[in-house]
Design an enzyme around this catalytic site. Structure first.
Site, short mmCIF file in Angstrom:
data_model
loop_
_atom_site.label_atom_id
_atom_site.label_comp_id
_atom_site.label_asym_id
_atom_site.label_seq_id
_atom_site.Cartn_x
_atom_site.Cartn_y
_atom_site.Cartn_z
N PHE A 153 35.99 35.60 46.02
CA PHE A 153 36.18 35.98 44.61
C PHE A 153 35.33 37.18 44.20
O PHE A 153 35.21 37.47 43.01
CB PHE A 153 35.87 34.79 43.70
CG PHE A 153 36.77 33.61 43.95
CD1 PHE A 153 38.03 33.53 43.38
CD2 PHE A 153 36.37 32.59 44.81
CE1 PHE A 153 38.87 32.45 43.63
CE2 PHE A 153 37.20 31.51 45.07
CZ PHE A 153 38.46 31.43 44.48
N GLU A 156 34.55 44.26 43.58
CA GLU A 156 34.01 45.47 44.21
C GLU A 156 32.95 46.08 43.29
O GLU A 156 33.08 46.05 42.07
CB GLU A 156 35.13 46.47 44.48
CG GLU A 156 35.97 46.01 45.65
CD GLU A 156 37.08 46.97 46.02
OE1 GLU A 156 36.99 48.17 45.70
OE2 GLU A 156 38.06 46.50 46.62
N LEU A 251 37.43 41.54 28.69
CA LEU A 251 38.24 41.77 27.49
C LEU A 251 38.24 43.25 27.10
O LEU A 251 38.42 43.57 25.93
CB LEU A 251 37.69 40.95 26.31
CG LEU A 251 37.98 39.45 26.26
CD1 LEU A 251 37.41 38.84 24.97
CD2 LEU A 251 39.48 39.16 26.33
N GLY A 254 42.01 49.23 28.71
CA GLY A 254 41.92 50.37 29.62
C GLY A 254 43.29 50.90 29.94
O GLY A 254 44.27 50.58 29.24
N CYS A 261 43.63 44.50 44.70
CA CYS A 261 43.92 43.06 44.68
C CYS A 261 44.76 42.56 43.52
O CYS A 261 45.80 41.95 43.76
CB CYS A 261 42.61 42.29 44.77
SG CYS A 261 41.90 42.49 46.42
N LYS A 264 48.55 43.51 43.80
CA LYS A 264 49.27 42.91 44.93
C LYS A 264 49.31 41.38 44.84
O LYS A 264 50.30 40.76 45.23
CB LYS A 264 48.66 43.34 46.27
CG LYS A 264 47.42 42.58 46.69
CD LYS A 264 47.18 42.67 48.18
CE LYS A 264 45.79 42.18 48.59
NZ LYS A 264 45.48 40.79 48.32
#
Ligand code: NAD
Ligand code: UGA
Length: 432
Positions: A153, A156, A251, A254, A261, A264
């Site tokens: 989980f 990056e 929240l 953007g 991830c 996909k």
């Protein structure tokens, strides 16, 4: 202390290997990319990840971590084999498990009796059973190895911290003894452990990512609505986030969710739902709305440069899929920059981490070495990722070099009051 092989040395594999070595295990990390392995063996981390280089250096120095290209030999010497190879979206949206299958074929004949193969890559429901059969077909002796799901989980940019201080550890296995052995690998980590069947463990990973994608999409839809009705999404999110059932994290509006991830995994879950005849309407709506969000940014940019992108000079700040990473995979920012180039705009972009590769990926995109250079003679400054550095620039200087001092801040990272005081025309995302 256990002997562990980690197959795949990317964001997840390199982090898993370095962190398991840090926890005291003896780890060999294998990858087919020899250049990547040479660099890692020399202590050079090929991805931008806080603390990862320190942990790799510590593991190498302690002799508890090594990097190799031979996944068969690494697996043959291991009690646990972690699969950390890519599972990208295939043409139909379904997860492409060809790298997983290739690894199974390669390692099966070499597995030690009692070895446990751990699916850490994100794989759809049924993959523990699929890996067990693939190993058997490729020569592993049935009954002498175990397979478990142990989804990852980490985010990056915060991979090491997320691995060593996770919100939870999920383990799915049919055999409680196998689950217990995997759990013991993490005994130094203080986190809730969810032990369940393989299918539920696999579903937890997809459900979590689909929920996060839905949450971002919801926020982006509310931001768009705020613009229409004169509300301010920043205040709306603060007001919502105080509700403990909702919480304030994840929240931020953007340009749409991206990365290697969430997109996909939403597509793969949708594919699974469609395959079994379950209701996939909400997931499809999330994907559609997210795609529309990117177009919305391009349309707003077009309006702000006077209705014609052809020939307009647009400065772009941020090209990676979010701040804190050098990852450009499925980056909304890069996609939007490319759409602007395709529409005839002259796009000068600056990114603190992913610039050089972006220039190769998008021909015609002029990647420059500073945020000020990007703004030279620009008709619009478009902020697409939320790097903290952007907040602290000299906006007097930015104003001076731009042809038209107009800003479109899709991440709401800049200070509207400061910019307006400096006589910029400022457009935020969902701001009043
Ligand atoms: P990545 O592309 O960064 O790394 C994958 C590595 O696997 C590459 O270095 C590649 O060379 C190697 N590889 C491919 N085929 C191989 C083979 N046959 N043998 C040995 N090595 C091979 O990918 P990643 O981002 O680390 O993701 C890996 C998996 O983890 C995916 O399933 C992903 O969905 C999942 N995941 C990723 C993240 C993330 O933040 N990146 C977080 C959680 C889960
Ligand atoms: C995501 C999940 O957060 C991880 O838990 C998961 O392990 C990982 O995917 C995975 O399975 O690979 P990551 O891809 O690193 O992690 O990125 P996030 O931080 O989740 O951001 C995803 C996208 O949503 C980015 O484009 C980001 O900019 C966007 N986002 C995120 C927003 O627009 N607003 C937010 O408030 C949060």
């Amino acid at each position: 202390m256990s002997t562990v092989a980690v197959i795949g040395a990317g964001y997840v594999g390199a982090t898993t290997a370095a962190c398991l070595a840090w926890l005291g295990h003896d780890v060999t990390c294998a990858d087919i990319d020899a250049t990547r392995i040479d660099r890692l063996a020399a202590g050079q981390v090929p991805v931008l990840e806080e603390h990862l280089a320190d942990l790799v250096a510590a593991g190498l120095a302690a002799g508890r971590l090594r990097f190799v290209t031979d996944s068969a030999a690494a697996s043959g010497a291991a009690d646990f084999v972690f699969l950390c190879v890519p599972t990208p979206a295939g043409a139909t949206g379904a997860a492409d498990l060809s790298a997983v299958d290739a690894v199974c074929r390669r390692i099966a004949p070499h597995l030690r009796p009692g070895a446990v193969v751990v699916n850490k890559s994100t794989m759809p429901v049924g993959s523990v059973r699929r890996v067990a059969s693939a190993l058997a077909e490729a020569g592993a002796v049935p009954g002498r190895y175990g397979v478990a799901s142990n989804p990852e989980f980490l985010c990056e940019g915060r991979a090491v911290r997320n691995f060593l201080e996770p919100d939870r550890i999920v383990i799915g296995a049919d055999d409680p003894a196998v689950a217990e052995r995997v759990r013991r690998l993490y005994r130094e980590i203080d986190a809730p452990v969810v032990v369940t069947d393989p299918e539920s463990a696999e579903m937890i990973k997809y459900a979590a990512n689909a929920y996060l994608a839905t949450r971002v999409t919801f926020v982006n839809s509310i931001a768009a609505l705020c613009e229409q009705v004169g509300a301010d999404v920043a205040d709306v999110m603060v007001g919502m986030g105080h509700d403990r059932r909702i919480g304030s994290r994840f929240l931020a509006p953007g340009p749409g969710y991206g990365g290697s991830c969430l997109p996909k995994d939403v597509a793969a879950l949708t594919h699974v739902a469609e395959r079994v005849g379950a209701d996939a309407d909400m997931l499809r709506a999330v994907m559609r709305t997210n795609e529309r969000q990117r177009r919305r940014v391009v349309e707003t940019a077009k309006r702000l440069v006077g209705g014609r992108l052809d020939g307009a000079v647009v400065a772009v700040w941020g090209l990676t899929f979010k701040a804190g990473t050098d990852d450009l995979r499925d980056s909304p920012a890069l996609d939007i920059a490319e759409r602007l180039v395709d529409a005839g705009a002259i796009v000068r972009a600056y990114d603190p981490a992913g610039g050089a590769r972006a220039a190769v990926l998008v021909p015609g995109l002029d990647v420059v070495a500073s945020p000020y250079l990007a703004c030279k003679e620009a008709d619009l400054l478009l902020v697409l990722t939320e790097w903290d550095d952007f907040r602290h620039l000299d906006f007097g200087r930015v104003h001076q070099v731009m042809a038209v001092p107009a800003v479109l801040d899709t991440r709401n990272v800049l200070d509207p009051d400061l910019l307006r005081a400096l006589r910029f025309s400022y457009t935020g995302n969902g701001r009043r």
